[in-house]
Design a protein around this motif. Structure first.
Motif, PDB file in Angstrom:
ATOM      1  N   LYS A  97      41.792  19.023  92.512  1.00 36.78           N
ATOM      2  CA  LYS A  97      42.749  18.133  91.858  1.00 36.78           C
ATOM      3  C   LYS A  97      42.286  17.802  90.444  1.00 36.78           C
ATOM      4  O   LYS A  97      43.053  17.886  89.480  1.00 36.78           O
ATOM      5  CB  LYS A  97      42.898  16.851  92.683  1.00 36.78           C
ATOM      6  N   THR A 125      34.961  14.651  88.312  1.00 36.64           N
ATOM      7  CA  THR A 125      35.071  13.191  88.366  1.00 36.64           C
ATOM      8  C   THR A 125      33.663  12.627  88.257  1.00 36.64           C
ATOM      9  O   THR A 125      32.780  12.985  89.046  1.00 36.64           O
ATOM     10  CB  THR A 125      35.717  12.735  89.688  1.00 36.64           C
ATOM     11  N   THR A 146      37.159  11.128  83.952  1.00 39.53           N
ATOM     12  CA  THR A 146      37.831  12.113  84.812  1.00 39.53           C
ATOM     13  C   THR A 146      38.394  13.228  83.946  1.00 39.53           C
ATOM     14  O   THR A 146      39.008  12.966  82.911  1.00 39.53           O
ATOM     15  CB  THR A 146      38.975  11.463  85.614  1.00 39.53           C
ATOM     16  N   ARG A 163      43.357  11.396 100.083  1.00 36.94           N
ATOM     17  CA  ARG A 163      42.865  11.292  98.700  1.00 36.94           C
ATOM     18  C   ARG A 163      42.232   9.934  98.412  1.00 36.94           C
ATOM     19  O   ARG A 163      41.509   9.778  97.435  1.00 36.94           O
ATOM     20  CB  ARG A 163      44.020  11.537  97.714  1.00 36.94           C
ATOM     21  N   MET A 164      42.521   8.933  99.251  1.00 33.38           N
ATOM     22  CA  MET A 164      41.905   7.610  99.120  1.00 33.38           C
ATOM     23  C   MET A 164      40.907   7.409 100.253  1.00 33.38           C
ATOM     24  O   MET A 164      41.213   7.665 101.419  1.00 33.38           O
ATOM     25  CB  MET A 164      42.967   6.505  99.156  1.00 33.38           C
ATOM     26  N   GLU A 211      38.861   0.355  99.466  1.00 32.21           N
ATOM     27  CA  GLU A 211      39.773   1.469  99.199  1.00 32.21           C
ATOM     28  C   GLU A 211      39.472   2.003  97.807  1.00 32.21           C
ATOM     29  O   GLU A 211      39.586   1.271  96.824  1.00 32.21           O
ATOM     30  CB  GLU A 211      41.238   1.021  99.301  1.00 32.21           C
ATOM     31  N   ASP A 262      39.260   5.901  95.300  1.00 27.90           N
ATOM     32  CA  ASP A 262      39.538   7.334  95.179  1.00 27.90           C
ATOM     33  C   ASP A 262      38.374   8.137  95.754  1.00 27.90           C
ATOM     34  O   ASP A 262      37.211   7.855  95.434  1.00 27.90           O
ATOM     35  CB  ASP A 262      39.757   7.701  93.702  1.00 27.90           C
ATOM     36  N   ARG A 263      38.671   9.107  96.591  1.00 23.44           N
ATOM     37  CA  ARG A 263      37.614   9.832  97.309  1.00 23.44           C
ATOM     38  C   ARG A 263      36.677  10.586  96.366  1.00 23.44           C
ATOM     39  O   ARG A 263      35.470  10.653  96.603  1.00 23.44           O
ATOM     40  CB  ARG A 263      38.211  10.788  98.344  1.00 23.44           C
ATOM     41  N   ASP A 264      37.212  11.144  95.266  1.00 21.60           N
ATOM     42  CA  ASP A 264      36.365  11.876  94.318  1.00 21.60           C
ATOM     43  C   ASP A 264      35.449  10.933  93.556  1.00 21.60           C
ATOM     44  O   ASP A 264      34.270  11.247  93.313  1.00 21.60           O
ATOM     45  CB  ASP A 264      37.243  12.669  93.336  1.00 21.60           C
TER      46      ASP A 264
END
Length: 396
Positions: free
Chosen positions: A199, A203, A209, A365-366, A375, A377-379
């Motif tokens: 994506k 990151t 990003t 993705r979260m 919560e 962003d996973r990256d």
């Protein structure tokens, strides 16, 4: 520390012809050395050293049939023989596959230049023995113009390493190593973690990003042009398919096919240069922040490519090139480069409390932590965990 420079050359038509001839001599010498090694092995002999093969070549040069070799620099054949012997030795020591004979069609034209004979100025490079004449007006033929002004360091104190002249299908390039002193900053900032993905290409734990360049309209348009040219070229091949007497099919190349091939090569090279330039931009930007250390994942790219749905997207991101550039640019600036363990769960671990999830699908993705309820962003979460990887190593 050896820093390598790659600069495009701007030879005229006569110089370009001579460069192709020099590359042909290097290819011939490589094949000659490989043939000598194979013949010696069949007769039960031991490994031939490159010095022994060069002695045989010196005798050949004295004959009328191979007298044309004297028109070219001795260092070209000398290094080509040495390269062939190294490749042959590496095979028997289990490091590489068996070396193949070089062909004009499939081998990239290149040749070596002696470090003592090559001379570099602000705008030109002087190669050895492109012309046999020693007259001053003819010696200008040895000087080839550089496409970039003042890119390569020059002077009496500069030491060059392994200069090579290479043709990539469109242009000639000079690749040359220069011994330089390692740079060190007075003050470093805290370390960073870099998570690479599909994506977003990168990151970073500091909040930066860098998006996937293949989602840009400019790149998408170029990829469409390449697809259309490939289809057009494929149809041309089918129209010119000829069956031989043995029943095999071969393709007869017309002028239109050659023009299409050249046009396709230019488009592919343009796409590759855009990708490479973007990767250089990201890695240089990260190094300029002067981090104390950089942590990246040791990805199993070959295993990731087995995913049929994502293989193309993974291949386009060129993770290996990104890691390679990050490693050598960190070395230039005295920054510690760390590769996290391949099985380190950077994406599954919560960056706040350290809880590790059992499963985390690619569609999520979260990152939602079951323990502390965060919560994120996973990256970005993975990049923070990579930054803290150094502390986890120290504890163990």
């Amino acid at each position: 520390m050896i820093k390598t420079y790659k600069v495009m050359l701007l030879p005229n038509n006569k110089q370009q012809t001579k460069l192709f001839q020099c590359a042909g001599v290097a290819r011939w010498a490589y094949n000659f050395a490989l043939a000598q090694q194979q013949e010696n092995y069949k007769q039960g002999g031991k490994f031939l050293k490159d010095g022994e093969i060069r002695k045989k070549l010196t005798k050949l040069k004295q004959t009328k049939e191979y007298h044309w070799l004297n028109l070219f620099s001795n260092n070209i054949t000398k290094q080509a023989i040495k390269d062939a012997c190294i490749a042959y030795k590496n095979f028997f020591e289990g490091r590489t596959k068996f070396p193949k004979f070089k062909t004009k069609k499939r081998t990239r034209p290149s040749f070596y230049q002696d470090t003592a004979k090559i001379k570099v100025t602000d705008t030109h490079v002087k190669l050895e023995k492109l012309t046999p004449s020693k007259k001053k007006n003819k010696q200008k033929f040895n000087w080839i113009r550089l496409a970039e002004r003042g890119r390569i360091p020059y002077g009496k104190q500069v030491k060059y390493v392994n200069p090579r002249i290479v043709f990539d299908g469109l242009h000639w390039f000079l690749t040359i190593g220069v011994e330089e002193v390692e740079q060190k900053h007075d003050a470093y900032t805290e370390g960073i973690g870099v998570d690479v993905g599909i994506k977003s290409l990168a990151t970073v734990s500091n909040g930066m990003t860098f998006s996937n360049i293949h989602h840009m309209p400019k790149v998408k348009k170029l990829e469409k042009q390449i697809k259309r040219l490939q289809r057009k070229l494929s149809r041309k091949y089918e129209m010119n398919k000829v069956q031989t007497e043995g029943g095999e099919f071969r393709y007869s190349k017309t002028e239109n096919i050659k023009k299409l091939e050249f046009l396709l090569l230019k488009r592919r090279r343009r796409l590759k240069n855009i990708q490479l330039n973007y990767t250089h931009y990201i890695t240089t930007t990260l190094v300029k922040t002067k981090p104390a250390y950089v942590v990246m994942e040791d990805l199993n790219t070959s295993g990731m490519l087995k995913n049929k749905k994502l293989s193309k997207a993974i291949q386009q991101q060129t993770f290996h090139e990104f890691k390679r550039q990050m490693a050598y640019k960190c070395a230039w600036h005295g920054i510690q480069f760390i590769l996290a363990d391949r099985f380190y769960p950077s994406s599954k671990t919560c960056s706040r409390c350290g809880h590790v999830k059992e499963k985390l699908s690619l569609s999520e993705r979260m990152y939602r932590c079951e323990t502390c309820g965060i919560e994120i962003d996973r990256d970005f979460n993975a990049s923070i965990n990579l930054k803290n990887y150094v502390q986890s190593i120290a504890q163990h």
